[in-house]
Structure formats: structure tokens, C-alpha cells
Design an enzyme around this catalytic site. Structure first.
Site, PDB file in Angstrom:
ATOM      1  N   TYR A  42      55.979  26.866 -35.762  1.00  0.00           N
ATOM      2  CA  TYR A  42      57.200  26.452 -36.449  1.00  0.00           C
ATOM      3  C   TYR A  42      58.354  26.248 -35.465  1.00  0.00           C
ATOM      4  O   TYR A  42      59.338  25.578 -35.793  1.00  0.00           O
ATOM      5  CB  TYR A  42      57.622  27.478 -37.501  1.00  0.00           C
ATOM      6  CG  TYR A  42      56.628  27.698 -38.619  1.00  0.00           C
ATOM      7  CD1 TYR A  42      55.565  26.826 -38.822  1.00  0.00           C
ATOM      8  CD2 TYR A  42      56.752  28.789 -39.475  1.00  0.00           C
ATOM      9  CE1 TYR A  42      54.649  27.045 -39.842  1.00  0.00           C
ATOM     10  CE2 TYR A  42      55.841  29.010 -40.499  1.00  0.00           C
ATOM     11  CZ  TYR A  42      54.789  28.140 -40.678  1.00  0.00           C
ATOM     12  OH  TYR A  42      53.889  28.353 -41.687  1.00  0.00           O
ATOM     13  N   LYS A  61      51.562  33.919 -36.741  1.00  0.00           N
ATOM     14  CA  LYS A  61      50.239  33.294 -36.753  1.00  0.00           C
ATOM     15  C   LYS A  61      49.847  32.768 -35.375  1.00  0.00           C
ATOM     16  O   LYS A  61      50.698  32.288 -34.613  1.00  0.00           O
ATOM     17  CB  LYS A  61      50.209  32.141 -37.767  1.00  0.00           C
ATOM     18  CG  LYS A  61      50.690  32.534 -39.166  1.00  0.00           C
ATOM     19  CD  LYS A  61      50.688  31.350 -40.111  1.00  0.00           C
ATOM     20  CE  LYS A  61      51.361  31.700 -41.421  1.00  0.00           C
ATOM     21  NZ  LYS A  61      52.843  31.705 -41.310  1.00  0.00           N
ATOM     22  N   HIS A  87      45.890  30.870 -37.723  1.00  0.00           N
ATOM     23  CA  HIS A  87      46.585  29.880 -38.550  1.00  0.00           C
ATOM     24  C   HIS A  87      45.627  28.871 -39.196  1.00  0.00           C
ATOM     25  O   HIS A  87      45.779  28.533 -40.377  1.00  0.00           O
ATOM     26  CB  HIS A  87      47.616  29.134 -37.696  1.00  0.00           C
ATOM     27  CG  HIS A  87      48.747  28.581 -38.486  1.00  0.00           C
ATOM     28  ND1 HIS A  87      50.024  28.443 -37.975  1.00  0.00           N
ATOM     29  CD2 HIS A  87      48.833  28.117 -39.750  1.00  0.00           C
ATOM     30  CE1 HIS A  87      50.831  27.938 -38.901  1.00  0.00           C
ATOM     31  NE2 HIS A  87      50.125  27.716 -39.985  1.00  0.00           N
ATOM     32  N   ASP A 131      57.681  35.282 -43.470  1.00  0.00           N
ATOM     33  CA  ASP A 131      56.466  34.615 -42.992  1.00  0.00           C
ATOM     34  C   ASP A 131      56.826  33.628 -41.885  1.00  0.00           C
ATOM     35  O   ASP A 131      57.504  32.628 -42.129  1.00  0.00           O
ATOM     36  CB  ASP A 131      55.774  33.887 -44.140  1.00  0.00           C
ATOM     37  CG  ASP A 131      54.453  33.288 -43.709  1.00  0.00           C
ATOM     38  OD1 ASP A 131      53.478  34.042 -43.608  1.00  0.00           O
ATOM     39  OD2 ASP A 131      54.408  32.063 -43.462  1.00  0.00           O
TER      40      ASP A 131
END
Length: 229
Positions: free
Chosen positions: A52, A81, A114, A47
Site C-alpha cells: 500500500y 502483509k 498477501h 489493516d
């Protein structure tokens, strides 16, 4: 390798592994070691997310694992996402191409909105989820996103989307653990054929310290984490 993990069947017919490796705050210099260990013990669901900030390092690690023959691309389920700054329909395909490039992949198994939040020039703007979703549907039609879905959507926001979606979301990924069970959302998703995926299933460690969790773990001879999962 550990025993094969379970799968859930999505409304697209695809099988998503029931346990995934989250990559939020993965240290870049540890990425290869983390992924190598994860694959060896049986993880097949990765994931990721653009926000990130580590998809390039993950892509390098995946390429090495593929090149070394430790795992094949078709054996993995890889999610990324769409971040809040890229909700405009014309921005969606450009944003989607970024994880493809960084992860060094030809397709994603799942691509999620997201958050149901839109940001432009550092400020919150009124989101147009139907327009964003239409652009997501185009990614699905292209075959480069083999499933599309959402994250952090309430029952109301998900219901509103389902009323206008040509292709229904396959997944709604939300925070979910024993202290935040979201039973109404779970029931709603189940009634609509939308798979509810949990992030932070350990409750950011707080759940692991709960007296009931510890008691059950002791009775079963398991760790608190095993009980919660």
C-alpha cells in the site's frame, strides 16, 4: 467513544476485532486525521500492507496517538502483509522487519501472505508456499508476529497448506460481500478453524446501490453500508 465492537477468537486464542479500518489508498496527508477520528469512534483493528506504500505515515500517526494517550498499543490489533516479491524464505524476515520499522512497532498482531503468487525480477515464478510458510512460522515462534495467516487463498490452496503446516493459518482474508459470498470457502475455513476475514465488504460501493440492500436499509432505518456490514 462508541459502543465496544465485537471480537472473534482465532485458533491462537487471540481476539481479533470484528471491524477493521482498511488503509488501502489512504492519502498520506490525511492519515493522522483519519486515524484520530477512527480511534475516537471505536476502531481498534488496523489493516495495513507493505504494497500500500503508506505504512511509514501510518506509523507516524500511531506514534502520535500513543504519545497523546488517545489509545495504547495493547488495545490495537495491527495487521500487515508479505508481498509477492518476498516469498523466498530468506526474504521473509527482512520483509517482515520493514513494516515493524515503518509502523514503529515491536510486534504485529497478524502477518499475512498477501497472495499465493510469487514474483521475481518483475516476472511470475512458481510459488513455494510451504517454504514461505515455514519462514512465517519462524516469525510466529519469535513472538514478533502474534498470529500468521494468508490472504486470497482458495479452498484448494488453503487445504494444501494445512496439510504441511506446523502452525495452521489463523486467518484467510479474501474479498467478501453480499454479491460475492464465497459460501464454500466460508464453510471450509469454518471446518478447519481458520477465521475468514472480509476485505471490500461494501463491494467497492456497487453493493450499496443494490435494490435489495436499499430496501432492507429503508425498512430497518439504517444506511446501506450498515446493512451490508
Amino acid at each position: 467513544m462508541a459502543n465496544p465492537i465485537r471480537y472473534f477468537v482465532l485458533n491462537t486464542g487471540a481476539k481479533i476485532p470484528s471491524v477493521g479500518l482498511g488503509t488501502f489508498r489512504t492519502e498520506p496527508h490525511l492519515t493522522l486525521d483519519i486515524f484520530t477520528t477512527a480511534i475516537k469512534v471505536g476502531y481498534r483493528h488496523i489493516d495495513c500492507a507493505q504494497i500500500y506504500g503508506n505504512e511509514k505515515e501510518i506509523g507516524d500517526a500511531l506514534k502520535k496517538l500513543f504519545d497523546d494517550g488517545l489509545v495504547k498499543r495493547d488495545d490495537l490489533w495491527i495487521t500487515s502483509k508479505l508481498w509477492c516479491t518476498d516469498h523466498e524464505p530468506e526474504d521473509v524476515p527482512k520483509a517482515f522487519n520493514k513494516p515493524l520499522q515503518d509502523l514503529q512497532l515491536d510486534y504485529l498482531d497478524l502477518y499475512l501472505i498477501h497472495w499465493p503468487v510469487s514474483i521475481k525480477n518483475g516476472k511470475l515464478t512458481q510459488p513455494n508456499i510451504p517454504a514461505t510458510w515455514k519462514a512465517m512460522e519462524a516469525l510466529y515462534d519469535s513472538g514478533k508476529a502474534r498470529a500468521i495467516g494468508v490472504s486470497n487463498f482458495s479452498s484448494k490452496k488453503l487445504g494444501d497448506l494445512l496439510e504441511v503446516a506446523r502452525i495452521p493459518p489463523a486467518v484467510n482474508q479474501v474479498e467478501l460481500h453480499p454479491q460475492w459470498q464465497q459460501l464454500k470457502l466460508h464453510a471450509f475455513c469454518q471446518s478447519k478453524g481458520v477465521h475468514l476475514t472480509a476485505y471490500s465488504p461494501l463491494g467497492k460501493k456497487k453493493v450499496l446501490e443494490h435494490a435489495i440492500v436499499k430496501m432492507v436499509a429503508e425498512e430497518l432505518g439504517k444506511t446501506p453500508a450498515q446493512v451490508v456490514l
